[in-house]
Design a protein around this motif. Structure first.
Motif, PDB file in Angstrom:
ATOM      1  N   SER A  46       0.846  -1.188   0.000  1.00 41.19           N
ATOM      2  CA  SER A  46       0.000   0.000   0.000  1.00 41.19           C
ATOM      3  C   SER A  46       0.881   1.236   0.000  1.00 41.19           C
ATOM      4  CB  SER A  46      -0.942   0.011   1.207  1.00 41.19           C
ATOM      5  OG  SER A  46      -0.208   0.062   2.415  1.00 41.19           O
ATOM      6  N   PHE A  47       0.343   2.304  -0.557  1.00 42.51           N
ATOM      7  CA  PHE A  47       1.076   3.568  -0.646  1.00 42.51           C
ATOM      8  C   PHE A  47       0.111   4.703  -0.338  1.00 42.51           C
ATOM      9  CE2 PHE A  47       2.705   7.288  -2.901  1.00 42.51           C
ATOM     10  CZ  PHE A  47       4.037   7.293  -2.500  1.00 42.51           C
ATOM     11  N   GLU A  48       0.547   5.619   0.502  1.00 41.75           N
ATOM     12  CA  GLU A  48      -0.305   6.741   0.900  1.00 41.75           C
ATOM     13  C   GLU A  48       0.478   8.040   0.842  1.00 41.75           C
ATOM     14  OE1 GLU A  48      -2.975   8.245   4.747  1.00 41.75           O
ATOM     15  OE2 GLU A  48      -1.619   6.520   4.927  1.00 41.75           O
ATOM     16  N   SER A  49      -0.142   9.068   0.284  1.00 48.33           N
ATOM     17  CA  SER A  49       0.407  10.413   0.312  1.00 48.33           C
ATOM     18  C   SER A  49      -0.467  11.212   1.274  1.00 48.33           C
ATOM     19  CB  SER A  49       0.373  11.038  -1.086  1.00 48.33           C
ATOM     20  OG  SER A  49       0.902  12.342  -1.070  1.00 48.33           O
ATOM     21  N   ARG A  50       0.133  11.718   2.348  1.00 47.16           N
ATOM     22  CA  ARG A  50      -0.664  12.372   3.380  1.00 47.16           C
ATOM     23  C   ARG A  50       0.058  13.598   3.922  1.00 47.16           C
ATOM     24  NH1 ARG A  50       0.293   7.609   7.964  1.00 47.16           N
ATOM     25  NH2 ARG A  50       2.319   8.374   8.708  1.00 47.16           N
ATOM     26  N   ILE A  51      -0.628  14.325   4.801  1.00 46.53           N
ATOM     27  CA  ILE A  51      -0.062  15.517   5.422  1.00 46.53           C
ATOM     28  C   ILE A  51       0.401  15.166   6.828  1.00 46.53           C
ATOM     29  CG2 ILE A  51      -0.517  17.887   6.139  1.00 46.53           C
ATOM     30  CD1 ILE A  51      -2.656  18.035   3.989  1.00 46.53           C
ATOM     31  N   SER A  52       1.641  15.496   7.149  1.00 44.42           N
ATOM     32  CA  SER A  52       2.196  15.218   8.468  1.00 44.42           C
ATOM     33  C   SER A  52       1.731  16.274   9.466  1.00 44.42           C
ATOM     34  CB  SER A  52       3.724  15.203   8.400  1.00 44.42           C
ATOM     35  OG  SER A  52       4.210  16.506   8.109  1.00 44.42           O
ATOM     36  N   PRO A  53       1.919  16.050  10.769  1.00 47.73           N
ATOM     37  CA  PRO A  53       1.489  17.025  11.774  1.00 47.73           C
ATOM     38  C   PRO A  53       2.096  18.414  11.597  1.00 47.73           C
ATOM     39  CG  PRO A  53       1.926  14.913  12.812  1.00 47.73           C
ATOM     40  CD  PRO A  53       2.370  14.790  11.391  1.00 47.73           C
ATOM     41  N   ASN A  54       3.299  18.517  11.010  1.00 47.25           N
ATOM     42  CA  ASN A  54       3.912  19.838  10.824  1.00 47.25           C
ATOM     43  C   ASN A  54       3.491  20.517   9.520  1.00 47.25           C
ATOM     44  OD1 ASN A  54       5.308  18.538   8.803  1.00 47.25           O
ATOM     45  ND2 ASN A  54       7.346  18.896   9.656  1.00 47.25           N
ATOM     46  N   GLY A  55       2.583  19.901   8.781  1.00 49.76           N
ATOM     47  CA  GLY A  55       2.068  20.501   7.562  1.00 49.76           C
ATOM     48  C   GLY A  55       2.790  20.108   6.296  1.00 49.76           C
ATOM     49  N   ASP A  56       3.916  19.400   6.404  1.00 50.79           N
ATOM     50  CA  ASP A  56       4.618  18.907   5.227  1.00 50.79           C
ATOM     51  C   ASP A  56       3.894  17.691   4.665  1.00 50.79           C
ATOM     52  OD1 ASP A  56       6.488  20.854   5.527  1.00 50.79           O
ATOM     53  OD2 ASP A  56       8.151  19.526   6.072  1.00 50.79           O
ATOM     54  N   GLY A  57       4.213  17.361   3.434  1.00 51.67           N
ATOM     55  CA  GLY A  57       3.708  16.125   2.880  1.00 51.67           C
ATOM     56  C   GLY A  57       4.603  14.969   3.277  1.00 51.67           C
ATOM     57  N   GLU A  58       4.064  13.782   3.327  1.00 47.35           N
ATOM     58  CA  GLU A  58       4.874  12.590   3.572  1.00 47.35           C
ATOM     59  C   GLU A  58       4.304  11.415   2.794  1.00 47.35           C
ATOM     60  OE1 GLU A  58       4.940  12.123   7.803  1.00 47.35           O
ATOM     61  OE2 GLU A  58       2.959  11.183   7.890  1.00 47.35           O
ATOM     62  N   ALA A  59       5.203  10.554   2.349  1.00 44.67           N
ATOM     63  CA  ALA A  59       4.828   9.368   1.590  1.00 44.67           C
ATOM     64  C   ALA A  59       5.035   8.151   2.484  1.00 44.67           C
ATOM     65  CB  ALA A  59       5.673   9.249   0.332  1.00 44.67           C
ATOM     66  N   VAL A  60       4.053   7.264   2.493  1.00 43.34           N
ATOM     67  CA  VAL A  60       4.101   6.075   3.341  1.00 43.34           C
ATOM     68  C   VAL A  60       3.925   4.846   2.460  1.00 43.34           C
ATOM     69  CG1 VAL A  60       3.192   4.922   5.376  1.00 43.34           C
ATOM     70  CG2 VAL A  60       3.011   7.416   5.172  1.00 43.34           C
ATOM     71  N   ILE A  61       4.913   3.976   2.454  1.00 46.26           N
ATOM     72  CA  ILE A  61       4.816   2.730   1.706  1.00 46.26           C
ATOM     73  C   ILE A  61       4.878   1.574   2.695  1.00 46.26           C
ATOM     74  CG2 ILE A  61       7.326   2.613   1.258  1.00 46.26           C
ATOM     75  CD1 ILE A  61       6.586   1.367  -1.485  1.00 46.26           C
ATOM     76  N   THR A  62       3.965   0.609   2.530  1.00 45.42           N
ATOM     77  CA  THR A  62       3.859  -0.525   3.445  1.00 45.42           C
ATOM     78  C   THR A  62       3.960  -1.820   2.655  1.00 45.42           C
ATOM     79  OG1 THR A  62       2.419   0.751   4.917  1.00 45.42           O
ATOM     80  CG2 THR A  62       2.464  -1.642   5.218  1.00 45.42           C
ATOM     81  N   ASN A  63       4.813  -2.708   3.106  1.00 46.37           N
ATOM     82  CA  ASN A  63       4.988  -4.008   2.465  1.00 46.37           C
ATOM     83  C   ASN A  63       3.992  -4.995   3.066  1.00 46.37           C
ATOM     84  OD1 ASN A  63       5.818  -6.345   1.258  1.00 46.37           O
ATOM     85  ND2 ASN A  63       7.943  -6.229   1.968  1.00 46.37           N
ATOM     86  N   ARG A  64       3.006  -5.407   2.290  1.00 46.10           N
ATOM     87  CA  ARG A  64       1.990  -6.344   2.762  1.00 46.10           C
ATOM     88  C   ARG A  64       2.164  -7.728   2.141  1.00 46.10           C
ATOM     89  NH1 ARG A  64      -1.108  -3.352   5.812  1.00 46.10           N
ATOM     90  NH2 ARG A  64      -1.442  -1.138   5.345  1.00 46.10           N
ATOM     91  N   SER A  65       3.354  -7.955   1.595  1.00 45.42           N
ATOM     92  CA  SER A  65       3.640  -9.262   0.993  1.00 45.42           C
ATOM     93  C   SER A  65       4.511 -10.074   1.943  1.00 45.42           C
ATOM     94  CB  SER A  65       4.358  -9.070  -0.347  1.00 45.42           C
ATOM     95  OG  SER A  65       5.716  -8.709  -0.118  1.00 45.42           O
TER      96      SER A  65
END
Length: 225
Positions: free
Chosen positions: A24-43
């Motif tokens: 899974s991959f998510e593009s979200r806003i961090s608590p400080n207002g910057d963007g952050e990308a989150v990649i999760t290995n589900r395999s």
């Protein structure tokens, strides 16, 4: 409203791309207002490399959106750390800061390709080719950095070693477009930084250690070609 709609469409596209995969991959806003990308290995396989695109929104309508490509390749990391099953990695992707006070736009990201330890991949085959191209480029840079360090023969001063490394680095052609910024530094830049930031260490010992590190990384990359 436009930003929310764009973010929704981005997440919808990502969901469609990854719906039948083990990640899974998510593009979200961090608590400080910057963007952050989150990649999760589900395999059940380690992820060894990936590339994603960062979109920086313009400060005003007449500016163009800026696209930047960022990557991670465990073969070029000192610890060779692949992303293990059921583990996530979060990367800060920053924000667009305009001159006007208070103007702040979080960057967004979309996933291009992921490579697993068994050689399988998820994403666009074009970006898989780019990942493989970049590995070849890094192998060439490592080979030339090793040659430049070996040519010092213990007879050059620290300043001469740094100048030789910089000259060899600048003589090499750049990677083709699009250019991807990987988390691991250019091997020449890493060697120059070691020799300039740590002047108290014996020069010959530093060169020996740098050669060992580069040869180890070259071996990891060659195994994954």
């Amino acid at each position: 409203a436009l930003r929310i709609a764009s973010a929704f469409l981005l997440l919808l596209a990502a969901s469609t791309l990854l719906s039948q995969t083990k990640l899974s991959f998510e593009s979200r806003i961090s608590p400080n207002g910057d963007g952050e990308a989150v990649i999760t290995n589900r395999s059940n396989r380690p992820m060894v490399a990936w590339i994603f695109e960062i979109l920086r929104e313009p400060c005003n309508p007449i500016e163009a959106e800026r696209h930047i490509y960022a990557g991670y390749d465990s073969a070029s990391e000192p610890d060779g750390a692949a992303l293990q099953p059921l583990v996530s990695r979060v990367q800060d992707i920053g924000a667009s800061h305009c001159n006007k006070a208070g103007t702040h736009s979080s960057n967004r990201a979309s996933l291009k390709v992921v490579l697993f330890a068994d050689g399988s991949s998820v994403g666009d085959s074009h970006w898989l080719d780019i990942l493989r191209r970049d590995r070849e480029v890094r192998l060439q840079r490592i080979a030339h950095a090793i040659q430049a360090l070996k040519e010092t023969n213990g007879s050059q001063t620290r300043e001469q070693c740094v100048a030789s490394l910089e000259k060899a680095r600048d003589a090499l052609p750049q990677a083709g477009e699009p250019q991807v910024e990987y988390s691991a530094p250019n091997p020449f830049d890493a060697a120059v930084r070691e020799l300039t930031d740590n002047r108290s260490a014996p020069l010959n010992n530093q060169i020996t250690a740098l050669l060992s590190q580069l040869q180890t990384e070259r071996g990891r990359l060659e195994k994954q070609q």
